[in-house]
Design a protein around this motif. Structure first.
Motif, mmCIF file in Angstrom:
data_model
loop_
_atom_site.group_PDB
_atom_site.id
_atom_site.type_symbol
_atom_site.label_atom_id
_atom_site.label_comp_id
_atom_site.label_asym_id
_atom_site.label_seq_id
_atom_site.Cartn_x
_atom_site.Cartn_y
_atom_site.Cartn_z
ATOM 1 N N ASP A 184 39.761 42.526 55.052
ATOM 2 C CA ASP A 184 37.857 42.331 54.780
ATOM 3 C C ASP A 184 37.347 43.764 54.156
ATOM 4 O O ASP A 184 36.800 44.774 54.963
ATOM 5 C CB ASP A 184 37.704 42.454 56.457
ATOM 6 N N VAL A 221 38.849 36.603 54.720
ATOM 7 C CA VAL A 221 38.747 36.746 55.915
ATOM 8 C C VAL A 221 37.112 35.483 55.593
ATOM 9 O O VAL A 221 37.328 34.632 56.411
ATOM 10 C CB VAL A 221 38.526 37.719 57.001
ATOM 11 N N GLU A 222 36.584 35.719 54.881
ATOM 12 C CA GLU A 222 35.351 34.983 54.144
ATOM 13 C C GLU A 222 35.755 33.972 53.556
ATOM 14 O O GLU A 222 34.791 32.713 53.525
ATOM 15 C CB GLU A 222 34.168 35.851 53.838
ATOM 16 N N GLN A 246 42.168 45.331 60.862
ATOM 17 C CA GLN A 246 42.091 44.059 59.691
ATOM 18 C C GLN A 246 43.023 42.692 60.402
ATOM 19 O O GLN A 246 43.051 41.669 60.313
ATOM 20 C CB GLN A 246 42.127 44.090 58.444
ATOM 21 N N GLU A 249 41.595 40.383 63.030
ATOM 22 C CA GLU A 249 40.306 39.557 62.310
ATOM 23 C C GLU A 249 40.880 38.798 61.726
ATOM 24 O O GLU A 249 40.294 37.330 61.820
ATOM 25 C CB GLU A 249 40.261 40.652 61.359
ATOM 26 N N LEU A 250 41.873 39.051 60.619
ATOM 27 C CA LEU A 250 42.451 38.351 60.344
ATOM 28 C C LEU A 250 42.989 36.251 60.757
ATOM 29 O O LEU A 250 42.814 35.023 61.606
ATOM 30 C CB LEU A 250 43.325 37.794 59.280
ATOM 31 N N ALA A 252 42.698 36.162 63.849
ATOM 32 C CA ALA A 252 41.164 35.252 65.063
ATOM 33 C C ALA A 252 40.262 34.314 64.331
ATOM 34 O O ALA A 252 40.237 33.256 64.563
ATOM 35 C CB ALA A 252 40.942 36.808 66.041
ATOM 36 N N ARG A 253 39.749 34.791 63.138
ATOM 37 C CA ARG A 253 39.805 33.374 62.054
ATOM 38 C C ARG A 253 40.346 32.742 62.154
ATOM 39 O O ARG A 253 39.936 31.566 62.147
ATOM 40 C CB ARG A 253 39.242 34.450 61.098
ATOM 41 N N LEU A 254 41.748 32.755 61.432
ATOM 42 C CA LEU A 254 42.391 31.731 60.810
ATOM 43 C C LEU A 254 42.812 30.841 62.053
ATOM 44 O O LEU A 254 43.117 29.826 62.045
ATOM 45 C CB LEU A 254 43.941 32.153 60.684
ATOM 46 N N LYS A 256 40.750 30.464 65.391
ATOM 47 C CA LYS A 256 39.832 30.135 66.313
ATOM 48 C C LYS A 256 38.376 28.131 64.898
ATOM 49 O O LYS A 256 38.186 28.491 65.008
ATOM 50 C CB LYS A 256 38.576 30.944 66.448
ATOM 51 N N GLN A 257 39.057 29.321 63.828
ATOM 52 C CA GLN A 257 38.216 28.596 62.319
ATOM 53 C C GLN A 257 39.430 28.195 61.170
ATOM 54 O O GLN A 257 38.344 26.724 61.208
ATOM 55 C CB GLN A 257 37.337 30.043 61.772
ATOM 56 N N HIS A 258 40.098 28.180 61.492
ATOM 57 C CA HIS A 258 40.810 27.452 60.457
ATOM 58 C C HIS A 258 41.992 25.947 60.590
ATOM 59 O O HIS A 258 42.965 25.935 60.003
ATOM 60 C CB HIS A 258 41.968 27.908 59.220
#
Length: 301
Positions: A184, A221-222, A246, A249-250, A252-254, A256-258
């Protein structure tokens, strides 16, 4: 699995979580001097692109695989904060991987400030392309390629494997391991005081530029849009704080979102630099889980 020897762990605790690369190198030098190289064939400086830095070393078992068998291929991207580093600094990982039965490719890649984002993921893809063309001649399976990146190398591997914009139509990897990487650039650029990052930042500004818009445009991450695949995210117990943040963060993003379900590892007693230097020593706390991940991804046990 053998952990960090107490004598080493004691010195790592004393070093703490700061920039201590020279001390870590000196600490591990005697252990790596004793690393066995028997049964390993080394083919240095294979050309995978036109730039002088686009060279890779091959480490492979000297003994051929069983008839009809093809070995997994492990491509390893070194660290160096986007501005330094060399494949020779991870020769220990190449030797370790070859002795574990893998075909290991150690590429150099283009560095900032001469080359900027997205030269890193472009070089990962170029090294992967070289593996597709040469793996079978080396005894490897081009369909069973695993990427591994450390520090800045982890950022390059993450971008190449998680962002489809960098991937050719025939792109396929069996898995990727991200060790102590930054994912990030926007966060690091805006939280330098809290994270202890100097201004100007000699690493990120050299590679991503000095404008916040450039940081955001290069924040992995975006940019994630790849379909889920086997992934390992790891950081060290005494890692640089921005790498710990980070990694979380990565992850969690992967999740929850992907739709990813990455493996998550914390290397106990290690710091940002020591985990990579432990490969090929009596400390198997990092190398054993990495080998297990590669074998699980590639179906080799």
């Amino acid at each position: 699995m053998t952990g960090v020897p107490e004598a080493i762990a004691e010195q790592l605790r004393a070093m703490g979580a700061g920039f201590n690369l020279p001390q870590v190198q000196a600490l591990y030098a005697p252990l790596l001097a004793a690393q066995s190289r028997s049964g390993v064939q080394h083919d240095p400086d294979q050309v995978y692109g036109p730039h002088a830095r686009q060279r890779l070393d091959v480490y492979r078992p000297a003994e051929s695989a069983a008839v009809g068998g093809e070995r997994p291929v492990l491509i390893v991207l070194h660290g160096g904060g986007f501005i330094r580093g060399d494949k020779s600094q991870r020769a220990n990982l190449g030797i370790w991987g070859a002795r574990a039965g893998f075909i290991v490719l150690l590429p150099n890649y283009r560095l900032a400030p001469e080359q900027r984002w997205p030269s890193g993921p472009e070089d990962v893809v170029a090294a992967w392309r070289w593996a597709q063309e040469h793996a079978r001649a080396l005894g490897g399976d081009p369909r069973r390629v695993v990427l591994l990146g450390e520090s800045a190398g982890a950022a390059h591997v993450a971008a190449a494997s998680l962002c489809r914009t960098f991937q050719p139509p025939d792109w396929q990897v069996a898995g990727a391991a991200l060790l102590s990487g930054p994912y990030d650039a926007g966060l690091e650029g805006r939280a330098r005081a809290q994270l202890g990052i100097p201004t100007p930042d000699p690493r990120n500004e050299a590679y991503f530029g000095s404008e916040p818009q450039a940081w955001d445009a290069a924040s992995i991450v975006e940019l994630v849009d790849a379909a889920p695949f086997p992934l390992l995210i790891a950081y060290a117990e005494r890692d640089l704080v921005q790498m710990q943040i980070q990694a979380g963060e990565l992850f969690a993003r992967l999740v929850k979102q992907h739709g990813f379900a990455p493996a998550l590892r914390v290397w106990r007693e290690h710091n940002h630099f020591s985990a990579g230097y432990s490969f090929g020593t009596s400390d198997c706390s990092v190398s054993d889980p990495v080998a297990q991940f590669v074998r699980e991804c590639t179906g080799t046990f």
